[in-house]
Design a protein around this motif. Sequence first.
Motif, short mmCIF file in Angstrom:
data_model
loop_
_atom_site.label_atom_id
_atom_site.label_comp_id
_atom_site.label_asym_id
_atom_site.label_seq_id
_atom_site.Cartn_x
_atom_site.Cartn_y
_atom_site.Cartn_z
N THR A 16 5.55 -1.50 -9.33
CA THR A 16 6.55 -1.51 -8.28
C THR A 16 7.45 -0.30 -8.44
OG1 THR A 16 8.11 -2.87 -7.06
CG2 THR A 16 8.29 -2.93 -9.47
N THR A 17 8.25 -0.05 -7.46
CA THR A 17 9.26 1.01 -7.50
C THR A 17 10.32 0.69 -6.44
OG1 THR A 17 9.61 3.40 -7.57
CG2 THR A 17 8.10 2.57 -5.87
N HIS A 18 11.28 1.56 -6.30
CA HIS A 18 12.31 1.39 -5.29
C HIS A 18 11.67 1.27 -3.91
CE1 HIS A 18 15.76 2.40 -2.72
NE2 HIS A 18 16.48 1.93 -3.73
N PRO A 57 -3.51 5.45 -5.77
CA PRO A 57 -4.26 4.62 -4.83
C PRO A 57 -5.03 3.47 -5.47
CG PRO A 57 -5.28 6.78 -5.05
CD PRO A 57 -3.97 6.83 -5.78
N ALA A 58 -5.33 3.55 -6.75
CA ALA A 58 -6.05 2.47 -7.42
C ALA A 58 -5.11 1.37 -7.92
CB ALA A 58 -6.85 3.03 -8.59
N THR A 59 -3.82 1.57 -7.73
CA THR A 59 -2.81 0.62 -8.21
C THR A 59 -2.42 -0.35 -7.12
OG1 THR A 59 -1.95 2.29 -9.72
CG2 THR A 59 -0.49 0.45 -9.19
N GLU A 60 -2.31 -1.61 -7.47
CA GLU A 60 -1.76 -2.61 -6.54
C GLU A 60 -0.24 -2.44 -6.54
OE1 GLU A 60 -1.04 -7.42 -6.13
OE2 GLU A 60 -2.42 -6.69 -7.66
N VAL A 61 0.30 -1.92 -5.48
CA VAL A 61 1.74 -1.68 -5.37
C VAL A 61 2.40 -2.95 -4.81
CG1 VAL A 61 3.54 -0.28 -4.32
CG2 VAL A 61 1.40 0.78 -5.09
N LEU A 85 7.92 3.04 -2.10
CA LEU A 85 6.69 2.26 -2.22
C LEU A 85 5.48 2.99 -1.63
CD1 LEU A 85 8.07 -1.30 -1.40
CD2 LEU A 85 7.17 -0.52 -3.61
N GLU A 86 5.65 3.56 -0.46
CA GLU A 86 4.54 4.26 0.18
C GLU A 86 4.11 5.48 -0.62
OE1 GLU A 86 1.37 4.65 2.24
OE2 GLU A 86 2.71 2.95 2.55
N LEU A 87 5.07 6.20 -1.17
CA LEU A 87 4.74 7.35 -2.01
C LEU A 87 3.95 6.91 -3.24
CD1 LEU A 87 4.92 10.35 -2.71
CD2 LEU A 87 7.16 9.86 -3.77
N LEU A 88 4.36 5.81 -3.85
CA LEU A 88 3.61 5.28 -5.00
C LEU A 88 2.19 4.92 -4.60
CD1 LEU A 88 3.47 4.45 -7.95
CD2 LEU A 88 4.51 2.25 -7.31
#
Length: 72
Positions: free
Chosen positions: A3-5, A17-21, A9-12
């Motif tokens: 997760t992130t701020h 891309p292989a990460t479940e955000v 989120l979209e930038l992460l």
Amino acid sequence: RATTHYERLELLRQLAPATEVVGTERYVDNGRILTSAGISAGIDCSLHVVERLLGSDVAAKTARQMEYRWKN
């Protein structure tokens, strides 16, 4: 999982891309890597680490010493 701020989120998602955000959790603990969603979420994550390493009593005492509401 990570997760992130909320504003990033979209930038992460683009950068990993292989990460479940996850945008609905204040922090995510994958066992080895921890991510948080902002400043107060980082404090929650830090107290989670204290709890994981030293136990819930120490984490609760730490939060109380900081005058920080945690797990209420």
